[in-house]
Design a protein around this motif. Sequence first.
Motif, PDB file in Angstrom:
ATOM      1  N   MET A   1     -20.452  -1.612   1.642  1.00 38.54           N
ATOM      2  CA  MET A   1     -19.635  -2.159   0.582  1.00 38.54           C
ATOM      3  C   MET A   1     -18.861  -1.007  -0.072  1.00 38.54           C
ATOM      4  N   ALA A   2     -17.569  -1.181  -0.194  1.00 35.37           N
ATOM      5  CA  ALA A   2     -16.701  -0.134  -0.741  1.00 35.37           C
ATOM      6  C   ALA A   2     -16.627  -0.220  -2.259  1.00 35.37           C
ATOM      7  N   ASP A   3     -16.498   0.939  -2.897  1.00 37.39           N
ATOM      8  CA  ASP A   3     -16.288   0.966  -4.349  1.00 37.39           C
ATOM      9  C   ASP A   3     -14.833   1.345  -4.627  1.00 37.39           C
ATOM     10  N   SER A   4     -14.479   1.427  -5.892  1.00 35.92           N
ATOM     11  CA  SER A   4     -13.087   1.683  -6.270  1.00 35.92           C
ATOM     12  C   SER A   4     -12.607   3.071  -5.850  1.00 35.92           C
ATOM     13  N   VAL A   5     -13.502   4.003  -5.676  1.00 32.88           N
ATOM     14  CA  VAL A   5     -13.105   5.359  -5.283  1.00 32.88           C
ATOM     15  C   VAL A   5     -12.843   5.426  -3.776  1.00 32.88           C
ATOM     16  N   ASP A   6     -13.499   4.573  -3.004  1.00 32.67           N
ATOM     17  CA  ASP A   6     -13.295   4.585  -1.546  1.00 32.67           C
ATOM     18  C   ASP A   6     -11.825   4.395  -1.173  1.00 32.67           C
ATOM     19  N   ARG A   7     -11.102   3.527  -1.889  1.00 39.13           N
ATOM     20  CA  ARG A   7      -9.687   3.280  -1.610  1.00 39.13           C
ATOM     21  C   ARG A   7      -8.875   4.560  -1.830  1.00 39.13           C
ATOM     22  N   ILE A   8      -9.182   5.267  -2.903  1.00 40.58           N
ATOM     23  CA  ILE A   8      -8.464   6.511  -3.207  1.00 40.58           C
ATOM     24  C   ILE A   8      -8.744   7.560  -2.135  1.00 40.58           C
ATOM     25  N   ILE A   9      -9.995   7.668  -1.746  1.00 43.25           N
ATOM     26  CA  ILE A   9     -10.367   8.644  -0.701  1.00 43.25           C
ATOM     27  C   ILE A   9      -9.679   8.293   0.614  1.00 43.25           C
ATOM     28  N   ALA A  10      -9.631   7.010   0.945  1.00 45.15           N
ATOM     29  CA  ALA A  10      -8.967   6.578   2.182  1.00 45.15           C
ATOM     30  C   ALA A  10      -7.479   6.927   2.149  1.00 45.15           C
ATOM     31  N   GLN A  11      -6.851   6.743   0.994  1.00 43.60           N
ATOM     32  CA  GLN A  11      -5.437   7.095   0.872  1.00 43.60           C
ATOM     33  C   GLN A  11      -5.217   8.586   1.063  1.00 43.60           C
ATOM     34  N   PRO A  17      -4.856  14.401   6.028  1.00 44.98           N
ATOM     35  CA  PRO A  17      -6.071  14.346   6.860  1.00 44.98           C
ATOM     36  C   PRO A  17      -6.805  15.683   7.003  1.00 44.98           C
ATOM     37  N   ASN A  18      -6.148  16.790   6.757  1.00 48.32           N
ATOM     38  CA  ASN A  18      -6.791  18.104   6.892  1.00 48.32           C
ATOM     39  C   ASN A  18      -7.413  18.595   5.582  1.00 48.32           C
ATOM     40  N   LEU A  19      -7.296  17.800   4.524  1.00 49.03           N
ATOM     41  CA  LEU A  19      -7.818  18.189   3.217  1.00 49.03           C
ATOM     42  C   LEU A  19      -9.147  17.476   2.964  1.00 49.03           C
ATOM     43  N   ASP A  20     -10.193  18.246   2.722  1.00 50.95           N
ATOM     44  CA  ASP A  20     -11.511  17.663   2.430  1.00 50.95           C
ATOM     45  C   ASP A  20     -11.553  17.234   0.967  1.00 50.95           C
ATOM     46  N   VAL A  21     -11.532  15.933   0.727  1.00 50.89           N
ATOM     47  CA  VAL A  21     -11.548  15.391  -0.636  1.00 50.89           C
ATOM     48  C   VAL A  21     -12.907  14.774  -0.976  1.00 50.89           C
ATOM     49  N   SER A  22     -13.947  15.165  -0.272  1.00 50.54           N
ATOM     50  CA  SER A  22     -15.276  14.591  -0.534  1.00 50.54           C
ATOM     51  C   SER A  22     -15.753  14.906  -1.949  1.00 50.54           C
ATOM     52  N   ALA A  23     -15.435  16.098  -2.463  1.00 52.17           N
ATOM     53  CA  ALA A  23     -15.820  16.439  -3.843  1.00 52.17           C
ATOM     54  C   ALA A  23     -15.111  15.514  -4.828  1.00 52.17           C
ATOM     55  N   MET A  24     -13.865  15.169  -4.540  1.00 49.21           N
ATOM     56  CA  MET A  24     -13.126  14.247  -5.397  1.00 49.21           C
ATOM     57  C   MET A  24     -13.837  12.895  -5.469  1.00 49.21           C
ATOM     58  N   GLY A  25     -14.413  12.482  -4.372  1.00 45.70           N
ATOM     59  CA  GLY A  25     -15.146  11.220  -4.358  1.00 45.70           C
ATOM     60  C   GLY A  25     -16.365  11.253  -5.264  1.00 45.70           C
ATOM     61  N   ILE A  27     -17.001  13.463  -7.860  1.00 50.53           N
ATOM     62  CA  ILE A  27     -16.589  13.637  -9.262  1.00 50.53           C
ATOM     63  C   ILE A  27     -15.921  12.364  -9.773  1.00 50.53           C
ATOM     64  N   GLY A  28     -15.109  11.724  -8.947  1.00 53.62           N
ATOM     65  CA  GLY A  28     -14.457  10.475  -9.342  1.00 53.62           C
ATOM     66  C   GLY A  28     -15.461   9.386  -9.672  1.00 53.62           C
ATOM     67  N   ARG A  29     -16.511   9.280  -8.884  1.00 48.99           N
ATOM     68  CA  ARG A  29     -17.543   8.273  -9.143  1.00 48.99           C
ATOM     69  C   ARG A  29     -18.317   8.596 -10.423  1.00 48.99           C
ATOM     70  N   ILE A  30     -18.655   9.866 -10.605  1.00 47.69           N
ATOM     71  CA  ILE A  30     -19.345  10.260 -11.842  1.00 47.69           C
ATOM     72  C   ILE A  30     -18.473   9.923 -13.048  1.00 47.69           C
ATOM     73  N   SER A  31     -17.205  10.240 -12.954  1.00 49.24           N
ATOM     74  CA  SER A  31     -16.277   9.996 -14.060  1.00 49.24           C
ATOM     75  C   SER A  31     -16.141   8.496 -14.345  1.00 49.24           C
ATOM     76  N   ARG A  32     -15.977   7.699 -13.325  1.00 53.64           N
ATOM     77  CA  ARG A  32     -15.838   6.249 -13.531  1.00 53.64           C
ATOM     78  C   ARG A  32     -17.118   5.651 -14.099  1.00 53.64           C
ATOM     79  N   LEU A  33     -18.246   6.095 -13.597  1.00 54.63           N
ATOM     80  CA  LEU A  33     -19.522   5.610 -14.143  1.00 54.63           C
ATOM     81  C   LEU A  33     -19.677   6.010 -15.602  1.00 54.63           C
ATOM     82  N   GLU A  34     -19.285   7.226 -15.947  1.00 55.56           N
ATOM     83  CA  GLU A  34     -19.369   7.670 -17.345  1.00 55.56           C
ATOM     84  C   GLU A  34     -18.528   6.772 -18.250  1.00 55.56           C
ATOM     85  N   ASN A  35     -17.326   6.423 -17.804  1.00 59.94           N
ATOM     86  CA  ASN A  35     -16.469   5.547 -18.605  1.00 59.94           C
ATOM     87  C   ASN A  35     -17.097   4.167 -18.795  1.00 59.94           C
ATOM     88  N   ILE A  36     -17.644   3.615 -17.732  1.00 54.21           N
ATOM     89  CA  ILE A  36     -18.288   2.300 -17.800  1.00 54.21           C
ATOM     90  C   ILE A  36     -19.522   2.362 -18.694  1.00 54.21           C
TER      91      ILE A  36
END
Length: 164
Positions: A1-11, A17-25, A27-36
């Motif tokens: 099941m995908a979360d809201s950050v998965d769409r951003i990471i996929a984009q 494609p050569n940029l590792d954005v796993s850290a963004m995923g 930190i993005g999830r931590i940030s979104r959870l903090e807001n919620i």
Amino acid sequence: MADSVDRIIAQWNATKPNLDVSAMGIIGRISRLENIHDAAIREVFARHNLLRGEFDILATLVRADPAGEGLTAGQLTAQTMVTSGAITNRLDRLVAKGYVTREVDPGNRRSVRVRLTPEGREVVDDALLEHVDNEERMLQSLSAEQRDALAGILSHLLTAHERG
């Protein structure tokens, strides 16, 4: 099941494609959870006529001053890790609400001790119970093992950042 950050990471993966954005995923999830979670926590405190920072002061007085002798503003600053200006503003609001008192320290007349009033004790005890229940609800989708693993990982990460 995908979360809201998965769409951003996929984009990002499609665009760069050569940029590792796993850290963004992460930190993005931590940030979104903090807001919620912050919104849910603020809701609980509002029902008790408290702001989050005010609850922090009252809770600090409960946990760090079990004898009820009071804490100085400096001790509160050290326990809460906020500026002395923030402590002063929070204390002003809490005094106005009748939740704490400021009294000259009999052992050091240059110092002021902050103490919970009976009304302050009651409001923080009530808010604390609802706050803990609220936090339990926020974590209910995790098993005990997942909670332990997450707590360990977050503790490791926080310790690394606190050390600088």
